[in-house]
Design a protein around this motif. Structure first.
Motif, PDB file in Angstrom:
ATOM      1  N   MET A   1     -27.966 -58.060 -23.576  1.00 51.44           N
ATOM      2  CA  MET A   1     -27.100 -57.657 -22.493  1.00 51.44           C
ATOM      3  C   MET A   1     -25.651 -57.599 -22.969  1.00 51.44           C
ATOM      4  O   MET A   1     -25.178 -58.515 -23.627  1.00 51.44           O
ATOM      5  CB  MET A   1     -27.166 -58.666 -21.333  1.00 51.44           C
ATOM      6  N   ASP A   2     -24.984 -56.554 -22.588  1.00 51.46           N
ATOM      7  CA  ASP A   2     -23.583 -56.381 -22.916  1.00 51.46           C
ATOM      8  C   ASP A   2     -22.720 -57.354 -22.114  1.00 51.46           C
ATOM      9  O   ASP A   2     -21.854 -58.003 -22.660  1.00 51.46           O
ATOM     10  CB  ASP A   2     -23.179 -54.934 -22.627  1.00 51.46           C
ATOM     11  N   LYS A   3     -22.975 -57.461 -20.807  1.00 52.99           N
ATOM     12  CA  LYS A   3     -22.254 -58.390 -19.939  1.00 52.99           C
ATOM     13  C   LYS A   3     -23.226 -58.982 -18.930  1.00 52.99           C
ATOM     14  O   LYS A   3     -24.099 -58.310 -18.414  1.00 52.99           O
ATOM     15  CB  LYS A   3     -21.147 -57.681 -19.174  1.00 52.99           C
ATOM     16  N   SER A   4     -22.992 -60.241 -18.653  1.00 56.10           N
ATOM     17  CA  SER A   4     -23.750 -60.927 -17.622  1.00 56.10           C
ATOM     18  C   SER A   4     -22.774 -61.255 -16.498  1.00 56.10           C
ATOM     19  O   SER A   4     -21.761 -61.921 -16.723  1.00 56.10           O
ATOM     20  CB  SER A   4     -24.371 -62.205 -18.189  1.00 56.10           C
ATOM     21  N   ILE A   5     -23.064 -60.761 -15.297  1.00 59.98           N
ATOM     22  CA  ILE A   5     -22.143 -60.848 -14.162  1.00 59.98           C
ATOM     23  C   ILE A   5     -22.770 -61.674 -13.051  1.00 59.98           C
ATOM     24  O   ILE A   5     -23.936 -61.477 -12.702  1.00 59.98           O
ATOM     25  CB  ILE A   5     -21.821 -59.440 -13.628  1.00 59.98           C
ATOM     26  N   LEU A   6     -21.980 -62.578 -12.478  1.00 54.47           N
ATOM     27  CA  LEU A   6     -22.407 -63.336 -11.307  1.00 54.47           C
ATOM     28  C   LEU A   6     -21.429 -63.052 -10.175  1.00 54.47           C
ATOM     29  O   LEU A   6     -20.222 -63.229 -10.333  1.00 54.47           O
ATOM     30  CB  LEU A   6     -22.438 -64.841 -11.586  1.00 54.47           C
ATOM     31  N   ILE A   7     -21.963 -62.592  -9.050  1.00 53.87           N
ATOM     32  CA  ILE A   7     -21.163 -62.367  -7.856  1.00 53.87           C
ATOM     33  C   ILE A   7     -21.275 -63.623  -6.998  1.00 53.87           C
ATOM     34  O   ILE A   7     -22.376 -64.042  -6.640  1.00 53.87           O
ATOM     35  CB  ILE A   7     -21.665 -61.138  -7.072  1.00 53.87           C
ATOM     36  N   VAL A   8     -20.139 -64.220  -6.688  1.00 54.31           N
ATOM     37  CA  VAL A   8     -20.110 -65.438  -5.876  1.00 54.31           C
ATOM     38  C   VAL A   8     -19.732 -65.031  -4.461  1.00 54.31           C
ATOM     39  O   VAL A   8     -18.680 -64.422  -4.238  1.00 54.31           O
ATOM     40  CB  VAL A   8     -19.104 -66.463  -6.437  1.00 54.31           C
ATOM     41  N   CYS A   9     -20.608 -65.378  -3.519  1.00 56.24           N
ATOM     42  CA  CYS A   9     -20.429 -64.958  -2.140  1.00 56.24           C
ATOM     43  C   CYS A   9     -20.610 -66.147  -1.191  1.00 56.24           C
ATOM     44  O   CYS A   9     -20.811 -67.264  -1.649  1.00 56.24           O
ATOM     45  CB  CYS A   9     -21.435 -63.868  -1.814  1.00 56.24           C
ATOM     46  N   GLU A  10     -20.556 -65.865   0.100  1.00 54.15           N
ATOM     47  CA  GLU A  10     -20.685 -66.955   1.050  1.00 54.15           C
ATOM     48  C   GLU A  10     -22.148 -67.254   1.369  1.00 54.15           C
ATOM     49  O   GLU A  10     -22.607 -68.361   1.192  1.00 54.15           O
ATOM     50  CB  GLU A  10     -19.916 -66.668   2.332  1.00 54.15           C
ATOM     51  N   THR A  11     -22.891 -66.256   1.823  1.00 57.89           N
ATOM     52  CA  THR A  11     -24.292 -66.498   2.166  1.00 57.89           C
ATOM     53  C   THR A  11     -25.260 -65.622   1.390  1.00 57.89           C
ATOM     54  O   THR A  11     -26.441 -65.907   1.349  1.00 57.89           O
ATOM     55  CB  THR A  11     -24.543 -66.262   3.672  1.00 57.89           C
ATOM     56  N   GLY A  12     -24.767 -64.553   0.827  1.00 59.29           N
ATOM     57  CA  GLY A  12     -25.622 -63.682   0.036  1.00 59.29           C
ATOM     58  C   GLY A  12     -26.058 -62.417   0.727  1.00 59.29           C
ATOM     59  O   GLY A  12     -26.620 -61.531   0.102  1.00 59.29           O
ATOM     60  N   ILE A  13     -25.782 -62.298   2.005  1.00 60.50           N
ATOM     61  CA  ILE A  13     -26.256 -61.122   2.744  1.00 60.50           C
ATOM     62  C   ILE A  13     -25.538 -59.850   2.287  1.00 60.50           C
ATOM     63  O   ILE A  13     -26.175 -58.894   1.859  1.00 60.50           O
ATOM     64  CB  ILE A  13     -26.101 -61.333   4.262  1.00 60.50           C
ATOM     65  N   SER A  14     -24.215 -59.840   2.360  1.00 62.19           N
ATOM     66  CA  SER A  14     -23.481 -58.642   1.938  1.00 62.19           C
ATOM     67  C   SER A  14     -23.482 -58.510   0.420  1.00 62.19           C
ATOM     68  O   SER A  14     -23.404 -57.406  -0.115  1.00 62.19           O
ATOM     69  CB  SER A  14     -22.060 -58.651   2.486  1.00 62.19           C
ATOM     70  N   ALA A  15     -23.586 -59.624  -0.283  1.00 63.19           N
ATOM     71  CA  ALA A  15     -23.622 -59.563  -1.752  1.00 63.19           C
ATOM     72  C   ALA A  15     -24.878 -58.861  -2.233  1.00 63.19           C
ATOM     73  O   ALA A  15     -24.855 -58.200  -3.270  1.00 63.19           O
ATOM     74  CB  ALA A  15     -23.522 -60.952  -2.345  1.00 63.19           C
ATOM     75  N   ALA A  16     -25.970 -58.985  -1.511  1.00 63.76           N
ATOM     76  CA  ALA A  16     -27.203 -58.306  -1.901  1.00 63.76           C
ATOM     77  C   ALA A  16     -26.986 -56.788  -1.913  1.00 63.76           C
ATOM     78  O   ALA A  16     -27.442 -56.097  -2.823  1.00 63.76           O
ATOM     79  CB  ALA A  16     -28.340 -58.683  -0.969  1.00 63.76           C
TER      80      ALA A  16
END
Length: 101
Positions: A1-16
């Motif tokens: 993998m070139d980059k590994s990204i983690l999106i940090v959100c509140e509950t995960g609903i909109s992050a999905a």
């Protein structure tokens, strides 16, 4: 993998939805990015099992900045705060452009 990204959100609903749109853009641009997300409540658990290059922080969790910073202080990844308007309109091209080399 070139980059590994983690999106940090509140509950995960909109992050999905954000992850889905990012994956579309990644495929379209033929980028080798691994994208995942975690609510703030599971952040420590998530980063204990994997190293991430980039942490995208959604606008909703800005009030947890101290907790997030403490959790990822040992990590070597870049922290990127997503602008509210980019998150609102799911401007993934701009978000991904902010981490392009």
């Amino acid at each position: 993998m070139d980059k590994s990204i983690l999106i940090v959100c509140e509950t995960g609903i909109s992050a999905a939805l954000l992850v889905s749109k990012m994956l579309e853009a990644v495929r379209e641009h033929k980028l080798d990015y691994d994208i995942d997300y975690a609510p703030v409540s599971r952040l420590e658990e998530k980063i204990s099992g994997k190293d991430y290059d980039v942490f995208f922080i959604t606008p909703q969790v800005a009030r947890y900045q101290e907790k997030i910073s403490a959790a990822i202080q040992a990590a070597t990844g870049t922290i990127v705060y997503i602008q509210p308007e980019d998150f609102q309109y799911m401007n993934v091209e701009k978000m991904l452009g902010s981490i392009a080399e």
